[in-house]
Write a protein that holds these residues in place. Structure first.
Motif, mmCIF file in Angstrom:
data_model
loop_
_atom_site.group_PDB
_atom_site.id
_atom_site.type_symbol
_atom_site.label_atom_id
_atom_site.label_comp_id
_atom_site.label_asym_id
_atom_site.label_seq_id
_atom_site.Cartn_x
_atom_site.Cartn_y
_atom_site.Cartn_z
ATOM 1 N N GLU A 184 16.418 2.369 6.191
ATOM 2 C CA GLU A 184 17.435 1.919 5.675
ATOM 3 C C GLU A 184 16.907 1.917 3.798
ATOM 4 O O GLU A 184 17.728 1.407 3.374
ATOM 5 N N ASP A 185 15.625 1.542 4.042
ATOM 6 C CA ASP A 185 15.179 0.649 2.620
ATOM 7 C C ASP A 185 15.078 2.030 1.786
ATOM 8 O O ASP A 185 15.106 2.559 0.201
ATOM 9 N N ASN A 186 14.695 3.390 2.438
ATOM 10 C CA ASN A 186 14.551 4.874 1.673
ATOM 11 C C ASN A 186 15.024 5.615 1.911
ATOM 12 O O ASN A 186 14.474 7.215 1.475
ATOM 13 N N TYR A 187 15.739 5.911 2.575
ATOM 14 C CA TYR A 187 16.399 7.152 3.342
ATOM 15 C C TYR A 187 17.357 8.108 1.950
ATOM 16 O O TYR A 187 17.433 9.068 1.815
ATOM 17 N N LYS A 188 16.792 7.732 0.537
ATOM 18 C CA LYS A 188 17.187 7.764 -0.836
ATOM 19 C C LYS A 188 16.397 8.752 -1.072
ATOM 20 O O LYS A 188 16.427 9.924 -1.579
ATOM 21 N N LYS A 189 15.389 8.664 -0.602
ATOM 22 C CA LYS A 189 14.403 9.193 -0.947
ATOM 23 C C LYS A 189 14.059 10.469 -0.351
ATOM 24 O O LYS A 189 14.059 10.620 1.335
ATOM 25 N N ASP A 190 12.411 11.024 -0.743
ATOM 26 C CA ASP A 190 12.587 12.401 0.269
ATOM 27 C C ASP A 190 11.079 12.220 1.483
ATOM 28 O O ASP A 190 10.313 12.309 1.501
ATOM 29 N N ILE A 191 11.884 11.152 2.234
ATOM 30 C CA ILE A 191 10.640 10.767 2.967
ATOM 31 C C ILE A 191 10.222 11.692 4.697
ATOM 32 O O ILE A 191 11.369 12.152 4.766
ATOM 33 N N THR A 192 9.455 12.275 5.076
ATOM 34 C CA THR A 192 9.053 12.440 6.207
ATOM 35 C C THR A 192 8.613 11.986 7.457
ATOM 36 O O THR A 192 8.644 10.591 7.406
ATOM 37 N N LEU A 193 8.817 12.445 8.812
ATOM 38 C CA LEU A 193 8.149 11.948 9.637
ATOM 39 C C LEU A 193 6.468 11.419 9.660
ATOM 40 O O LEU A 193 6.197 10.010 10.190
ATOM 41 N N LEU A 194 5.860 11.709 8.479
ATOM 42 C CA LEU A 194 4.689 11.008 8.653
ATOM 43 C C LEU A 194 4.841 10.032 7.755
ATOM 44 O O LEU A 194 3.687 9.122 7.712
ATOM 45 N N ASP A 195 5.292 9.604 6.917
ATOM 46 C CA ASP A 195 5.418 8.990 6.244
ATOM 47 C C ASP A 195 6.245 7.265 7.207
ATOM 48 O O ASP A 195 5.836 6.114 6.825
#
Length: 282
Positions: A184-195
């Motif tokens: 919810e805090d980082n959905y705007k970023k290109d986050i991955t499963l690993l992150d």
């Protein structure tokens, strides 16, 4: 009304869905507004439809597959009528609104929601949009002017709100709560499963298995659903362009956003926006 226990001033409505609606959309078939005495009871082995019942006043008892539930004022009942079921009024002058419906995805939504918490949902002040959508559908049926795209979106909106209610009531472990907060805090970023897995100090494999067990979604599915829901809010509440909404919701291009949004909703963002404005501003 010929049904036992259905009192004077009760109303019943019908709609014959088109072939297109039956193949593609959620669609209503019957509905009504019933004033009921304690003689009111419906018991069936099977009716090939699903059912919403909103208790506006009174109290009802529901049985589904030999499990018993109580529904009171401001509760919504969601039933799979393909299976044996029973519902009856427990007090005099019970008042309900109800809609029978079907469509692609109905079974999956019911199974998911029933697994999480049964078939009765308590509506608080955050979820009056559900009753507004039911009223909209019933009014269209009463006036014999059902816009099948609008009614499909209204049913989908009810199901979406029920998912939100069930998610709020579901108990997650601290690890999954932490992961959801990270998304919810980082959905705007290109986050991955690993992150996400690294953030909660678990291996990607173990984290994915645990996340799916508790949420019924893979981390990637949950992230996409969250982005799509954020996009829906922006499509209604903001004046941002499709490109701006795409990037604000974490999509790497507007084409990726449009393709993903249409896959999840059945509509392009622009068509969805037009339908939503039509639903809420009629």
């Amino acid at each position: 009304m010929k049904e036992q226990g259905v009192l004077i001033n009760s109303e019943q409505y019908f709609h014959i869905p088109s072939d297109f609606a039956k193949n593609i959309l959620f669609y209503p078939t019957m509905g009504g507004r019933y004033y009921c005495s304690t003689d009111y009871e419906t018991k069936r082995e099977s009716l090939k439809l699903f059912l919403f019942i909103f208790i506006k006043r009174g109290k009802m008892e529901i049985c589904y597959k030999n499990e018993w539930f109580i529904a009171e004022k401001n509760d919504l009942v969601f039933l799979d009528c393909y299976s044996p079921h029973l519902f009856r009024s427990l007090v005099e002058d019970t008042y309900i609104e109800w809609i029978h419906f079907d469509g692609r995805g109905s079974r999956e939504y019911f199974d998911l929601l029933y697994k999480k918490g049964g078939c009765v949902f308590q509506l608080d002040n955050n979820y009056w949009g559900i009753t507004k959508q039911m009223t909209k559908i019933l009014n269209m049926m009463k006036n014999e002017q059902v816009d099948e795209h609008v009614s499909a979106l209204a049913i989908h909106q009810i199901l979406y709100e029920l998912i939100k209610i069930s998610n709020q009531h579901q108990k997650f472990t601290d690890v999954i709560k932490k992961a959801i907060s990270f998304i919810e805090d980082n959905y705007k970023k290109d986050i991955t499963l690993l992150d996400i897995a690294k953030y909660v100090n678990l291996s990607p494999y173990h984290f994915s298995r645990l996340f799916k067990e508790q949420t019924n979604y893979t981390p990637h599915q949950f992230l996409l659903n969250y982005r799509i829901n954020c996009a829906k809010n922006l499509l209604y509440y903001s004046d941002l362009s499709i490109v701006e909404i795409a990037y604000r919701c974490g999509f790497n291009s507007d084409s990726h956003f449009i393709t993903t949004f249409k896959k999840h909703t059945g509509f392009s963002p622009k068509k969805y926006q037009n339908f939503i404005f039509k639903i809420y501003n009629n």
